[in-house]
Design a protein around this motif. Structure first.
Motif, PDB file in Angstrom:
ATOM      1  N   THR A   1     -67.027 -10.115  50.776  1.00 31.18           N
ATOM      2  CA  THR A   1     -66.230  -9.784  51.940  1.00 31.18           C
ATOM      3  C   THR A   1     -66.891 -10.169  53.262  1.00 31.18           C
ATOM      4  OG1 THR A   1     -67.147  -7.535  52.018  1.00 31.18           O
ATOM      5  CG2 THR A   1     -65.097  -7.868  50.771  1.00 31.18           C
ATOM      6  N   ALA A   2     -68.084 -10.736  53.212  1.00 31.99           N
ATOM      7  CA  ALA A   2     -68.755 -11.153  54.446  1.00 31.99           C
ATOM      8  C   ALA A   2     -67.991 -12.302  55.093  1.00 31.99           C
ATOM      9  CB  ALA A   2     -70.190 -11.585  54.137  1.00 31.99           C
ATOM     10  N   PRO A   3     -67.919 -12.327  56.407  1.00 28.75           N
ATOM     11  CA  PRO A   3     -67.225 -13.432  57.074  1.00 28.75           C
ATOM     12  C   PRO A   3     -67.950 -14.754  56.834  1.00 28.75           C
ATOM     13  CG  PRO A   3     -68.276 -11.991  58.684  1.00 28.75           C
ATOM     14  CD  PRO A   3     -68.463 -11.357  57.333  1.00 28.75           C
ATOM     15  N   ALA A   4     -67.170 -15.813  56.750  1.00 30.08           N
ATOM     16  CA  ALA A   4     -67.755 -17.139  56.544  1.00 30.08           C
ATOM     17  C   ALA A   4     -68.529 -17.552  57.800  1.00 30.08           C
ATOM     18  CB  ALA A   4     -66.654 -18.142  56.247  1.00 30.08           C
ATOM     19  N   PRO A   5     -69.686 -18.167  57.610  1.00 32.48           N
ATOM     20  CA  PRO A   5     -70.452 -18.602  58.771  1.00 32.48           C
ATOM     21  C   PRO A   5     -69.714 -19.727  59.523  1.00 32.48           C
ATOM     22  CG  PRO A   5     -71.495 -19.358  56.744  1.00 32.48           C
ATOM     23  CD  PRO A   5     -70.336 -18.480  56.362  1.00 32.48           C
ATOM     24  N   THR A   6     -69.830 -19.705  60.816  1.00 31.82           N
ATOM     25  CA  THR A   6     -69.187 -20.752  61.606  1.00 31.82           C
ATOM     26  C   THR A   6     -70.158 -21.915  61.780  1.00 31.82           C
ATOM     27  OG1 THR A   6     -69.918 -19.642  63.611  1.00 31.82           O
ATOM     28  CG2 THR A   6     -67.690 -19.178  62.857  1.00 31.82           C
TER      29      THR A   6
END
Length: 78
Positions: A72-77
């Motif tokens: 559920t961690a946000p994808a790195p930009t």
């Protein structure tokens, strides 16, 4: 028919189930000797003692929580 409340989603997380009843949930020490017999757990490093089934359940729960945080961690930009 679903037994979930409206708005909730049923999610399955796959975890590695290797040695769950030999790993200490307090200090992380894993050793075969932590299981002196079939029903009991006693950590050789920190001394935690508990029924082996409880220790295995806690270990699998903690692994699932870690996997869930990763999923559920946000994808790195970039």
């Amino acid at each position: 028919m679903s037994n979930l409340s409206p708005g909730l989603v049923n999610v399955e997380v796959e975890v590695d189930a290797a040695h769950p009843s030999q790993r200490c949930p307090r200090c992380g020490h894993t050793e075969r000797a932590n299981r002196p017999d079939r029903d009991n757990f006693q950590c050789r490093r920190c001394g935690l003692a508990s029924p082996a089934d409880v220790v295995a359940g806690v270990d699998v729960r903690d692994r699932a929580r870690s996997a869930w945080v990763f999923v559920t961690a946000p994808a790195p930009t970039p």
